[in-house]
Motif scaffolding. Structure first.
Motif, short mmCIF file in Angstrom:
data_model
loop_
_atom_site.label_atom_id
_atom_site.label_comp_id
_atom_site.label_asym_id
_atom_site.label_seq_id
_atom_site.Cartn_x
_atom_site.Cartn_y
_atom_site.Cartn_z
N LEU A 102 0.83 -1.21 0.00
CA LEU A 102 0.00 0.00 0.00
C LEU A 102 0.86 1.26 0.00
N ARG A 103 1.99 1.19 0.67
CA ARG A 103 2.92 2.34 0.67
C ARG A 103 3.38 2.65 -0.75
N LYS A 104 3.62 1.56 -1.54
CA LYS A 104 4.04 1.74 -2.94
C LYS A 104 2.97 2.50 -3.71
N LYS A 105 1.72 2.32 -3.29
CA LYS A 105 0.61 3.02 -3.95
C LYS A 105 0.34 4.38 -3.32
N GLY A 106 1.24 4.79 -2.42
CA GLY A 106 1.11 6.11 -1.84
C GLY A 106 0.23 6.20 -0.61
N LYS A 107 -0.23 5.05 -0.12
CA LYS A 107 -1.09 5.08 1.09
C LYS A 107 -0.20 5.14 2.34
N LYS A 108 -0.56 6.04 3.24
CA LYS A 108 0.23 6.16 4.46
C LYS A 108 -0.31 5.20 5.53
N VAL A 109 0.17 3.98 5.44
CA VAL A 109 -0.30 2.96 6.39
C VAL A 109 0.88 2.42 7.20
N GLY A 110 0.56 1.91 8.36
CA GLY A 110 1.63 1.38 9.21
C GLY A 110 1.10 0.31 10.15
N LEU A 111 2.02 -0.23 10.93
CA LEU A 111 1.70 -1.34 11.82
C LEU A 111 2.29 -1.09 13.21
N LEU A 112 1.53 -1.44 14.23
CA LEU A 112 2.09 -1.48 15.58
C LEU A 112 1.96 -2.91 16.09
N LYS A 113 3.10 -3.50 16.40
CA LYS A 113 3.11 -4.88 16.91
C LYS A 113 3.60 -4.85 18.35
N TYR A 129 -4.98 -15.80 7.72
CA TYR A 129 -4.96 -14.33 7.66
C TYR A 129 -3.97 -13.99 6.56
N THR A 130 -4.48 -13.37 5.49
CA THR A 130 -3.64 -13.15 4.31
C THR A 130 -3.38 -11.66 4.10
N VAL A 131 -2.50 -11.38 3.16
CA VAL A 131 -2.22 -9.98 2.79
C VAL A 131 -3.51 -9.30 2.33
N GLU A 132 -4.35 -10.07 1.64
CA GLU A 132 -5.63 -9.51 1.16
C GLU A 132 -6.52 -9.05 2.32
N HIS A 133 -6.54 -9.87 3.38
CA HIS A 133 -7.32 -9.48 4.57
C HIS A 133 -6.79 -8.17 5.14
N SER A 134 -5.48 -8.12 5.23
CA SER A 134 -4.83 -6.95 5.79
C SER A 134 -5.14 -5.71 4.94
N THR A 135 -5.03 -5.87 3.62
CA THR A 135 -5.31 -4.77 2.70
C THR A 135 -6.75 -4.31 2.85
N ALA A 136 -7.66 -5.27 2.97
CA ALA A 136 -9.07 -4.91 3.13
C ALA A 136 -9.30 -4.13 4.42
N VAL A 137 -8.58 -4.48 5.46
CA VAL A 137 -8.71 -3.74 6.72
C VAL A 137 -8.26 -2.29 6.53
N PHE A 138 -7.12 -2.13 5.85
CA PHE A 138 -6.63 -0.75 5.60
C PHE A 138 -7.63 0.03 4.75
N GLU A 139 -8.22 -0.64 3.77
CA GLU A 139 -9.22 0.05 2.94
C GLU A 139 -10.40 0.50 3.79
#
Lengths: 311, 395, 96
Positions: free
Chosen positions: B287-298, B365-375
């Motif tokens: 998503l960062r490559k697409k210009g979205k300012k997203v991040g993770l806290l673990k 839990y896939t990258v797609e799930h994660s992407t959908a959450v960010f969306e």
């Protein structure tokens, strides 16, 4: 065989000022046990009268290292302590010539019932420890509820003497036999009234290599509805009626360690205890008769096995 | 078992933990088998059988007895370890509180697995989350490397005289425990030097100075003991940081209270524990490559809960989704959601926070799930409306 | 870790009691309704009372029974009951 003078000369490792009931049968047992070890003892108690009565913070009756952890795990707790001891010996953190004895204590609830699995596991694994059950025949600490050690017909708060069900309806578990089936080096039944027998058995039990078990009858004025001054006599009658035979199984050989000169009827033991009062009513006489028959049969079975291999 | 390539070694999570336990060489280990943590104790048993450890291994008859034996051994002054999962941890529950209440620094690996019913052997965090208030320090591990490193650090954290509190190191069942990853192991001497010797301040085996442990306390002091314990575990946070820094200085892998991944300028963030963080990082990068300012806290440390640090890390984010691999069954999401949301409450400008339950019983839990959450988070940012505060992740 | 909290009492971590046998400092003598009294003329120092006492309250010195620790004796009467029939050196008397 130690004399009382010799025993009295040893340190008192269980102080007065504990909160066990007046006339409780447990302290005389513990006092003798601690004097019979011959080496420093580390002990654990399952949750129960002994634990609560001896360790109300900041007071402790124990002059030996002692831990209470939970109800069902005295045997598992001592497994851990004894294993740490072996690890430390191996690593030289405890000198090679220093010997420590390990003692786990539990009531019948903590031993026959909730702690049974942990006990069985620890016996099978062969830890070097002595497990002592003080058997007062019910959950006395929580207010006299029936356990699997409760005698047939006994009234408890969960097996009251009702019109339809006069007291406990089941025969008690013979835990000592179950323990013997684990093929451990030493198992015995004892009674505080016979201090010489108890002390001698405890000495053997502490000194065998591997697990040892003692089941010791412990009179309870509260739950037996008996007079405090009668406690030791109540233990004596349990033995003289052969309700509680004194015997030991050492390396698989059974030995009856005491034969009453005159075997008394079970009613003699029952009649000094309020928990059996209802059994003297005519309509409940069958319970008294059944008890007498079974006691006679089990005593005979023990006599037949005296001096023989149990398996 | 090990696959060696250069300095790196391919190990499963379970093998890495067993290897760390061999290096730690605890005085006593008491354990009982349960999937998926069994492999740890199997491999440790091999080390024991081959004489590669000086440990006394107690193969107990239940997890309850495992923790009971750990309590006994630790009270005797021994360094003590065990491992379990799921029902095993549930069976230990009573003893967890006794270990922490007696301030015994037992160290345990928890290989996360779902709780029955229905029975399921796969990963979720219901087990360790069920034990979250038991007074144990909890460290979570994304990867095999982190699990290995966390276990070594847990020994030092738990045994620190300021802490004296048991610690559990959590990693995901099968996903981490059974997957081979390339990791860097420390030399045995490095481990020994890092963890040092355990010097207990008291021991049941000191028969010249007999102590009573596990005494009965009444209304006059019970609360004071709990207060003291509460402050000790709260203070463990500083020690976790200290130990993590020392680990980093020595071995080049730095650890803190949490990992913030591309979070500095993020508008939307996911908060998630353990292996799902790795999956989320891939989505963040895409998503960062697409210009979205997203991040993770673990979060790495969950107990004690670093609420202030988490709030500071999320204070500039506009919308947050907290992903829980456990359901609190309270109609209000999962435990991580509740606590993160609560931590944010004092901020001047509170981000929108939603909670989603995911991955129960090993559900992917896939990258797609994660992407959908960010969306979904971006929709909240754009519309200012959150349609569903808590719920299950659609999968 | 920090000790600055108001109202907090200093307690040892984990509830450890380091004073072995501290219960000796706790009096249970007040539980007693009957007090044991020994007739030392009759006493044969067999020490049965000592070994049967639940409260470690029979005092023995150099092998002789010298009396009772009334701070801890709860007055159960086991000593009097178990004193051998031929001796009966202990009587229970009402607490005054």
């Amino acid at each position: 065989m130690a004399t009382l003078k010799e025993l009295a000369a040893k340190d008192e490792l269980f102080s007065g000022g504990h909160r066990l009931c007046s006339g409780c049968g447990i302290p005389p047992i513990v006092r003798l046990l601690l004097r019979s070890a011959g080496s420093p003892v580390v002990a654990t108690s399952a949750t129960g009268c002994l634990e609560v009565g001896t360790s109300i913070y900041p007071y402790t009756a124990w002059r030996i290292p002692w831990i209470h952890s939970a109800f069902e795990n005295a045997a598992a707790t001592i497994s851990g302590i004894e294993s740490a001891y072996r690890a430390f010996k191996k690593k030289g953190r405890i000198p090679a010539d220093k010997e420590i004895k390990f003692l786990a204590l539990g009531g019948d609830g903590g031993t026959y019932d909730i702690g049974f699995q942990a006990l069985s596991g620890a016996l099978e694994r062969g830890h070097n420890f002595l497990y002592v059950c003080y058997d007062n025949g019910a959950y006395m600490n929580t207010g006299i509820q029936r356990s699997s050690a409760t005698p047939l017909g006994s009234a408890t708060t969960t097996s009251p003497a009702g019109a339809k069900r006069p007291g406990k309806q089941e025969w008690r578990k013979d835990l000592t036999r179950v323990v013997v089936a684990h093929n451990i080096p030493y198992a015995a039944q004892a009674s505080p009234h016979n201090w010489r027998d108890l002390e001698g058995k405890a000495r053997k039990a502490f000194n065998v290599a591997g697990p040892a078990f003692m089941n010791i009858i412990s009179p309870c004025p509260l739950g037996w509805y008996s007079k405090p001054e009668d406690s030791i006599n109540a233990a004596r009658l349990a033995v003289d009626t052969c309700y509680w035979p004194l015997y030991e199984v050492e390396n698989g050989i059974l030995r009856v360690t005491y034969r009453p000169k005159e075997k008394k009827p079970i009613a003699d033991w029952f009649k000094i205890q309020g928990r059996f009062k209802h059994l003297f009513k005519p309509e409940n006489s069958h319970l008294l008769d059944e008890t007498q028959k079974r006691i006679d049969a089990e005593w005979q079975r023990l006599l037949d096995m005296d001096g023989k291999a149990v398996f | 078992m090990a696959i060696v390539t250069g300095k790196q070694v391919g190990l499963t999570g379970n093998s890495a933990i067993a290897y760390a336990m061999r290096q730690i060489d605890p005085d006593v280990c008491a354990a009982y088998p349960i999937t998926p943590s069994t492999g740890i104790i199997e491999e440790f048993s091999s080390y024991y059988a081959d004489g590669q450890v000086s440990t006394e291994l107690i193969t107990v008859e239940s997890e309850h007895s495992a923790m009971s034996a750990c309590v006994g051994a630790s009270a005797a002054g021994a360094r003590v370890m065990t491992a379990t999962s799921s029902q095993g941890l549930a069976l230990m529950w009573e003893m967890l509180y006794i270990a922490s209440g007696m301030r015994l620094p037992v160290v345990m690996t928890v290989v996360n697995r779902a709780l029955s019913a229905p029975i399921n052997i796969h990963c979720d965090h219901s087990d360790s989350m069920g034990a979250r208030d038991s007074g144990w320090i909890q460290l979570y591990s994304e990867t095999v490397q982190e699990a290995y490193d966390n276990l070594l650090q847990a020994v030092r954290i738990a045994e620190d005289p300021r802490v004296l509190t048991p610690a559990m190191v959590c990693m995901d069942g099968f996903i981490t425990s059974h997957a081979v990853e390339n990791i860097t192991l420390l030399a045995d001497g490095e481990v020994k030097g890092f963890i040092g010797d355990y010097k207990p301040g008291r021991s049941l085996l000191d028969t010249d100075n007999p102590i009573t442990m596990g005494a009965m306390t009444l209304q006059d002091v019970y609360m004071d003991f709990k207060h003291e314990q509460s402050m000790a575990i709260a203070g463990a946070k500083e020690v976790v940081v200290e130990v993590g820094s020392d680990f980093g200085r020595r071995f080049g892998r730095h650890y803190g209270l949490m990992e913030c991944y591309r979070l500095e300028d993020a508008e939307a963030a996911i908060v998630v524990l353990n292996s799902a963080a790795g999956t989320t990082k891939v989505a963040v990068d895409e998503l960062r490559k697409k210009g979205k300012k997203v991040g993770l806290l673990k979060p790495r440390l969950f107990r004690p809960f670093p609420y202030a640090e988490i709030a500071a890390a999320l204070k500039n984010v506009k919308a947050v989704c907290v992903l829980d691999r456990a359901d609190s069954m309270n109609g209000f999401g999962g435990p991580l959601f509740s606590e993160v949301r609560s931590a944010l409450y004092g901020l001047a400008s509170v981000p929108k926070v939603m909670g989603r339950i995911f991955g129960l019983g090993g559900r992917d839990y896939t990258v797609e799930h994660s992407t959908a959450v960010f969306e979904g988070l971006y929709r909240i940012i754009e519309t200012g409306r959150m349609e569903e505060l808590t719920g299950y992740l659609k999968s | 870790m920090k000790k600055e909290k108001e109202g907090e009492r200093d307690v040892p971590p984990g509830g450890v009691i380091r004073e072995a046998g501290s219960a000796h400092g706790y009096s249970t003598g007040g539980w007693r309704k009957l007090r044991p009294v020994v007739d030392s003329e009759k006493c044969t120092n067999c020490l049965i009372c000592w070994v049967m006492c639940p409260d470690s309250a029979v005092v023995v010195k150099d092998g002789k029974m010298i009396g009772f620790d009334l701070e801890h004796c709860k007055g159960c009467g086991i000593c009097a009951a178990e004193c051998p029939d031929k001796v009966k050196a202990i009587k229970m008397e009402e607490e005054g």
